[in-house]
Scaffold this motif. Structure first.
Motif, short mmCIF file in Angstrom:
data_model
loop_
_atom_site.label_atom_id
_atom_site.label_comp_id
_atom_site.label_asym_id
_atom_site.label_seq_id
_atom_site.Cartn_x
_atom_site.Cartn_y
_atom_site.Cartn_z
N GLU A 1 1.08 -1.23 0.04
CA GLU A 1 -0.25 0.02 0.02
C GLU A 1 0.75 1.34 -0.16
OE1 GLU A 1 -3.02 2.30 2.69
OE2 GLU A 1 -3.12 0.21 2.81
N ASN A 2 0.53 2.36 -0.96
CA ASN A 2 1.23 3.64 -0.88
C ASN A 2 0.60 4.64 -0.26
OD1 ASN A 2 -0.36 3.84 -3.12
ND2 ASN A 2 1.05 4.03 -4.47
N ALA A 3 -0.76 4.45 0.23
CA ALA A 3 -1.46 5.52 0.58
C ALA A 3 -1.17 5.98 2.10
CB ALA A 3 -2.89 5.06 0.50
N ASP A 4 -1.31 4.93 3.03
CA ASP A 4 -1.13 5.39 4.52
C ASP A 4 0.32 4.87 5.00
OD1 ASP A 4 -1.27 5.65 7.24
OD2 ASP A 4 -3.10 4.26 7.47
N PRO A 5 1.08 5.79 5.14
CA PRO A 5 2.41 5.65 5.67
C PRO A 5 2.44 4.84 6.92
CG PRO A 5 1.99 7.98 5.90
CD PRO A 5 0.78 7.47 5.52
N ASP A 6 1.51 4.60 7.77
CA ASP A 6 1.43 3.89 9.00
C ASP A 6 1.56 2.27 8.46
OD1 ASP A 6 1.29 5.54 10.73
OD2 ASP A 6 -0.72 5.53 11.13
N VAL A 7 1.04 1.95 7.19
CA VAL A 7 1.25 0.60 6.73
C VAL A 7 2.86 0.29 6.52
CG1 VAL A 7 1.01 -0.97 4.91
CG2 VAL A 7 -0.95 0.54 5.37
N ARG A 8 3.48 1.48 6.01
CA ARG A 8 5.10 0.93 5.58
C ARG A 8 5.69 1.04 7.29
NH1 ARG A 8 3.54 4.49 2.15
NH2 ARG A 8 4.34 6.27 3.22
N ARG A 9 5.38 1.84 8.03
CA ARG A 9 5.85 1.69 9.44
C ARG A 9 5.72 0.38 10.28
NH1 ARG A 9 5.05 7.41 9.22
NH2 ARG A 9 3.10 7.25 10.14
N ASP A 10 4.52 0.04 10.15
CA ASP A 10 3.72 -1.17 10.78
C ASP A 10 4.75 -2.48 10.22
OD1 ASP A 10 2.27 -0.17 12.67
OD2 ASP A 10 0.58 -0.47 11.56
N LEU A 11 4.89 -2.60 8.98
CA LEU A 11 5.64 -3.52 8.29
C LEU A 11 7.02 -3.45 8.74
CD1 LEU A 11 4.28 -3.35 4.54
CD2 LEU A 11 4.66 -5.49 6.10
N GLU A 12 7.82 -2.16 8.87
CA GLU A 12 9.19 -2.00 9.12
C GLU A 12 9.43 -2.69 10.69
OE1 GLU A 12 9.85 2.08 8.58
OE2 GLU A 12 9.79 1.74 6.18
N ASP A 13 8.47 -2.32 11.50
CA ASP A 13 8.45 -2.64 12.87
C ASP A 13 8.33 -4.25 12.99
OD1 ASP A 13 8.62 -0.06 13.50
OD2 ASP A 13 6.48 0.14 14.21
N GLY B 1 -2.60 -2.11 -21.25
CA GLY B 1 -2.83 -0.79 -21.88
C GLY B 1 -1.55 0.05 -21.56
N GLY B 2 -0.23 -0.40 -21.74
CA GLY B 2 0.71 0.47 -21.57
C GLY B 2 1.30 0.69 -20.28
N ARG B 3 0.37 0.30 -19.10
CA ARG B 3 0.63 0.62 -17.99
C ARG B 3 0.94 -0.48 -16.97
NH1 ARG B 3 -3.12 5.41 -15.60
NH2 ARG B 3 -2.21 4.59 -13.80
N LEU B 4 1.69 -0.25 -15.94
CA LEU B 4 1.75 -1.51 -14.83
C LEU B 4 0.37 -1.84 -14.27
CD1 LEU B 4 5.13 -0.13 -13.18
CD2 LEU B 4 4.79 -2.23 -14.70
N ALA B 5 0.12 -3.09 -14.28
CA ALA B 5 -1.15 -3.26 -13.92
C ALA B 5 -1.27 -3.31 -12.27
CB ALA B 5 -1.55 -4.79 -14.31
N LEU B 6 -0.79 -2.34 -11.53
CA LEU B 6 -0.76 -2.24 -10.31
C LEU B 6 -2.40 -1.83 -9.70
CD1 LEU B 6 2.54 -0.25 -9.69
CD2 LEU B 6 1.96 -2.51 -8.91
N GLY B 7 -2.75 -2.17 -8.66
CA GLY B 7 -4.05 -1.63 -7.97
C GLY B 7 -3.82 -0.45 -7.50
N THR B 8 -5.04 0.33 -7.22
CA THR B 8 -5.08 1.70 -7.01
C THR B 8 -4.31 2.10 -5.73
OG1 THR B 8 -7.57 1.57 -7.46
CG2 THR B 8 -6.75 3.53 -6.04
N TRP B 9 -3.97 1.33 -4.67
CA TRP B 9 -3.08 1.69 -3.58
C TRP B 9 -2.09 0.83 -3.68
CZ3 TRP B 9 -5.59 5.86 -2.14
CH2 TRP B 9 -6.97 5.68 -2.45
N GLN B 10 -1.44 0.27 -4.85
CA GLN B 10 -0.47 -0.61 -4.54
C GLN B 10 0.91 0.31 -5.20
OE1 GLN B 10 -1.30 -3.75 -7.01
NE2 GLN B 10 -1.48 -5.30 -5.24
N GLY B 11 1.95 0.36 -4.77
CA GLY B 11 3.32 0.91 -4.85
C GLY B 11 4.46 -0.07 -4.89
N ILE B 12 5.41 -0.12 -5.63
CA ILE B 12 6.63 -0.81 -5.70
C ILE B 12 7.85 -0.18 -4.62
CG2 ILE B 12 8.27 -1.89 -6.93
CD1 ILE B 12 6.51 -1.25 -9.55
N TYR B 13 8.18 -1.04 -3.84
CA TYR B 13 9.35 -0.46 -2.86
C TYR B 13 10.31 -1.37 -2.87
CZ TYR B 13 5.36 2.05 -0.86
OH TYR B 13 4.23 3.06 -0.73
#
Length: 138
Positions: A53-65, A106-118
């Motif tokens: 998920e690339n919307a809520d930074p708390d997701v990244r912090r929780d994963l890191e923790d 369609g010329g784009r990465l098929a990522l979901g709305t809230w998905q990012g590559i990290y």
């Protein structure tokens, strides 16, 4: 069918999830393909890749923790050649992955709305990481 590849160099400031979606998408857009498959490969054993998920930074912090709790720094590891974060970095990479496959539609990465590559940096000091991008498509 065409192929394209590029090495992407990413400077990390240290541990944590660092979003690289924009850089990867720019490579794909520059290749002018509409359908295909992108492989992203991390050429390291102490850093990894995630789609998250690339919307809520708390997701990244929780994963890191969580990863830090599962593979903590400890003097009990035999392998500590580059410091106390060395073996935990390898364990954290083993828990995740060093390769991602992402469809191109369609010329784009098929990522979901809230998905990012990290890029998930597991070492405490800044690093320069190399990612190999390989696109196969038309």
């Amino acid at each position: 069918m065409r192929q394209a590849s590029r090495t992407l160099s990413v400077a990390t400031p240290g541990q944590g999830l660092h979003e690289i979606t924009r850089e990867v998408a720019a490579f794909v857009a520059g290749e002018d393909m509409t359908t295909g498959l992108l492989t992203v490969f991390c050429r390291h054993t102490s850093a990894s890749l995630l789609i998250q998920e690339n919307a809520d930074p708390d997701v990244r912090r929780d994963l890191e923790d969580w990863v830090a709790r599962v593979a903590p720094e400890s003097p009990s590891y035999r392998h500590q050649d580059e410091g106390p974060d060395d073996m935990p970095a390898h364990l954290r990479t083993a828990l995740t992955t060093v390769q991602l496959s992402i469809p191109l539609t369609g010329g784009r990465l098929a990522l979901g709305t809230w998905q990012g590559i990290y890029l998930f940096e597991h070492r405490t000091r800044p690093q320069r990481r190399e990612l190999v991008l390989h696109l196969l498509g038309e």
